[in-house]
Design a protein around this motif. Structure first.
Motif, short mmCIF file in Angstrom:
data_model
loop_
_atom_site.label_atom_id
_atom_site.label_comp_id
_atom_site.label_asym_id
_atom_site.label_seq_id
_atom_site.Cartn_x
_atom_site.Cartn_y
_atom_site.Cartn_z
N ILE A 1 58.47 72.77 16.95
CA ILE A 1 58.25 74.15 17.43
C ILE A 1 56.76 74.45 17.52
CG2 ILE A 1 58.58 76.60 16.84
CD1 ILE A 1 61.23 75.75 15.49
N TYR B 1 54.08 75.57 20.80
CA TYR B 1 53.27 76.79 20.88
C TYR B 1 51.77 76.50 20.84
CZ TYR B 1 57.25 79.93 20.47
OH TYR B 1 58.40 80.63 20.72
N GLY C 1 67.43 79.11 10.82
CA GLY C 1 67.09 80.20 11.73
C GLY C 1 65.96 81.06 11.16
N LYS D 1 62.78 79.14 11.40
CA LYS D 1 62.34 79.08 12.79
C LYS D 1 61.60 80.36 13.18
CE LYS D 1 64.32 77.32 17.06
NZ LYS D 1 65.56 77.09 17.81
N ARG D 2 62.17 81.49 12.74
CA ARG D 2 61.54 82.79 13.05
C ARG D 2 60.15 82.88 12.42
NH1 ARG D 2 66.58 84.90 12.44
NH2 ARG D 2 66.20 85.66 10.35
N VAL E 1 57.84 80.74 14.53
CA VAL E 1 57.54 81.39 15.81
C VAL E 1 56.56 82.54 15.58
CG1 VAL E 1 58.53 82.78 17.69
CG2 VAL E 1 59.69 80.71 16.95
N ASN F 1 57.50 79.84 26.16
CA ASN F 1 58.26 79.43 24.96
C ASN F 1 59.21 80.53 24.50
OD1 ASN F 1 57.75 76.77 23.89
ND2 ASN F 1 55.61 77.38 23.72
N LEU F 2 58.68 81.74 24.44
CA LEU F 2 59.49 82.85 23.90
C LEU F 2 60.64 83.19 24.84
CD1 LEU F 2 56.66 85.20 22.54
CD2 LEU F 2 58.29 83.89 21.19
N GLU G 1 63.14 80.20 23.42
CA GLU G 1 63.70 80.99 22.31
C GLU G 1 64.72 82.02 22.80
OE1 GLU G 1 62.73 79.71 19.64
OE2 GLU G 1 60.75 78.90 20.08
N TYR H 1 63.96 85.22 24.07
CA TYR H 1 63.60 86.63 23.91
C TYR H 1 63.51 87.30 25.27
CZ TYR H 1 62.34 85.76 19.03
OH TYR H 1 62.37 85.44 17.70
N LYS I 1 64.02 73.57 28.05
CA LYS I 1 64.69 73.90 26.78
C LYS I 1 65.53 72.72 26.30
CE LYS I 1 67.73 77.33 24.73
NZ LYS I 1 68.54 78.51 24.98
N ASN J 1 63.97 71.66 22.97
CA ASN J 1 64.55 72.49 21.91
C ASN J 1 64.79 71.70 20.62
OD1 ASN J 1 65.23 75.02 21.07
ND2 ASN J 1 67.40 74.80 21.58
#
Lengths: 184, 227
Positions: free
Chosen positions: A41, A45, A78, A81-82, A85, A141-142, A146, A148, B44, B48
């Motif tokens: 990840i 970024y 999860g 991951k948040r 990010v 990325n977002l 992801e 969003y 992705k 991912n």
């Protein structure tokens, strides 16, 4: 399968408890278990390998400092991951300059061209993503990976929704061009 | 259907089961077909699940910055807060007690001060009367009461209290001397006998803050001059 998941969950909770109690072996086990995935990840970024390592380091420090705040509502991965990010976004905010954010109201590419991504290795694609300007890369990325929304991205990055859209469109354009160059 | 439901409530579950068996939760609003971009999806899919191994020094750096125990840390934080609260409370109590003690002392001292004020002669720095007893002894009276006692046989008019800045000492001595009558007449001077010295009221403003010793010295000097 269900049993395996339960075992995994029990293991995670035990590991977390040991980490909270400050047991070094548990902390190292947690790091070893998740570091590769989280580094993936971070690499998406970051603009380079070293920046990604910085993000990874900061992210894990945050994780270990706030482990006791994980309530176990969702999955631990999860939650991790948040954190990574968010840490990446913090790095983006530090690195970003105004010239990287360009308002582009009209450009919004909807082209559904076939892409020869099959020929590309993940590392090549990662290189392409890393070559993107900070704003493009973060928004792509977002939004693209992801999942969003532009509204959420605008709120997270402190930009307008229009800017988020324009950054995404430019990011897509740049990625397409770079993929074509690689294929040619 | 209503009839069936009324007959057996368990049928309701069956109806919902049948009705919703094929129901799927709609995707998020942005994941509408027009929002799905093939490029995004392709990237992705590739990235991912991408994983990579960071260098070993990352863990070393992380390890150095990990708190030794979150439980202990949180407990320490809690105890620190409790200690801080106690210290603040203690300090406040001490300050309050000090304040109360100060107030109490002030209340005790205040009446004493009020009583003491009249006891201290306001005019202590002033001489009301100087009396020469004929033997070159000058009696000083520095308040009205004692002046009245000393001069009880004499008709004395006490001067008004004049509180004003005093002039330099030498000037005052001269003025005092000039206001005193020469106590010796020529005959007495020649015979060496001292007669009765007439008393005279001296204006306090002329005398100022001379001490008795100073006054005596000055009188002696004056007498010597007269001789």
């Amino acid at each position: 399968m269900v049993v395996n998941m339960q075992l995994q969950a029990t293991f995670d909770m035990d590991l977390l408890q040991a980490c909270i109690e400050g047991k070094a072996h548990a902390q190292e086990a947690l790091y070893t278990h998740f570091s590769q995935k989280m580094f993936g990840i971070c690499l998406r970024y970051a603009s380079d390998y070293h920046s990604a390592e910085d993000i990874l380091q900061e992210g894990f420090v945050k994780v270990f400092k706030n482990l006791d705040r994980f309530r176990g509502d969702g999955s631990f991965e999860g939650w991790l991951k948040r954190i990574f990010v968010n840490t990446s976004i913090e790095f983006y905010r530090k690195a970003v300059t105004k010239r990287n954010i360009v308002e582009l109201d009209s450009v919004f590419d909807q082209g559904h061209e076939s892409l020869a991504l099959d020929n590309l290795a993940a590392k090549d694609l990662l290189n392409i993503i890393q070559k993107l300007p900070n704003g493009y890369r973060t928004v792509f990325n977002l939004y693209g990976i992801e999942g969003y929304t532009h509204k959420e991205i605008a709120s997270m990055l402190g930009i307008s929704e229009g800017t988020s859209k324009s950054q995404l469109a430019r990011a897509r354009e740049s990625i397409k061009k770079m993929i074509q160059n690689l294929n040619d | 259907m209503k009839k069936e439901l009324n007959k057996n409530p368990k049928d309701l579950d069956q109806i919902f089961k049948e009705g919703l068996s094929n129901f799927q939760v709609p995707p998020p609003s942005r994941k509408q077909p027009e929002d799905i971009n093939p490029l995004d999806e392709a990237v992705k899919n590739v990235l991912n699940e991408f994983e990579s191994t960071p260098s070993a020094n990352v863990w070393e750096n992380v390890k150095r910055r990990i708190p030794f125990s979150l439980k202990v840390k949180r407990q320490l934080n809690w105890w620190t807060k409790v200690a801080a609260a106690l210290i603040i409370g203690l300090a406040a109590t001490v300050a309050l007690k000090e304040y109360q003690a100060y107030k109490a002392a002030e209340m005790v001292i205040q009446p004493e001060k009020n009583e003491a004020v009249p006891a201290i002669p306001i005019d202590s720095d002033f001489v009301y009367e100087l009396r020469n007893d004929g033997k070159n002894n000058i009696t000083k009276s520095n308040n009205e009461e004692s002046a009245r006692e000393i001069l009880s046989d004499e008709v004395v008019t006490l001067p008004e209290r004049v509180v004003e800045p005093v002039s330099p000492l030498e000037n005052k001595v001269e003025s005092v001397v000039s206001t005193l009558d020469n106590p010796l007449n020529e005959e007495q001077k020649s015979s060496g006998k001292l007669g009765e010295v007439p008393l005279r009221t001296v204006n306090t403003s002329d005398i100022g803050t001379l001490t008795i010793k100073e006054k005596e010295d000055q009188n002696k000097e004056q007498e010597n001059r007269n001789k």
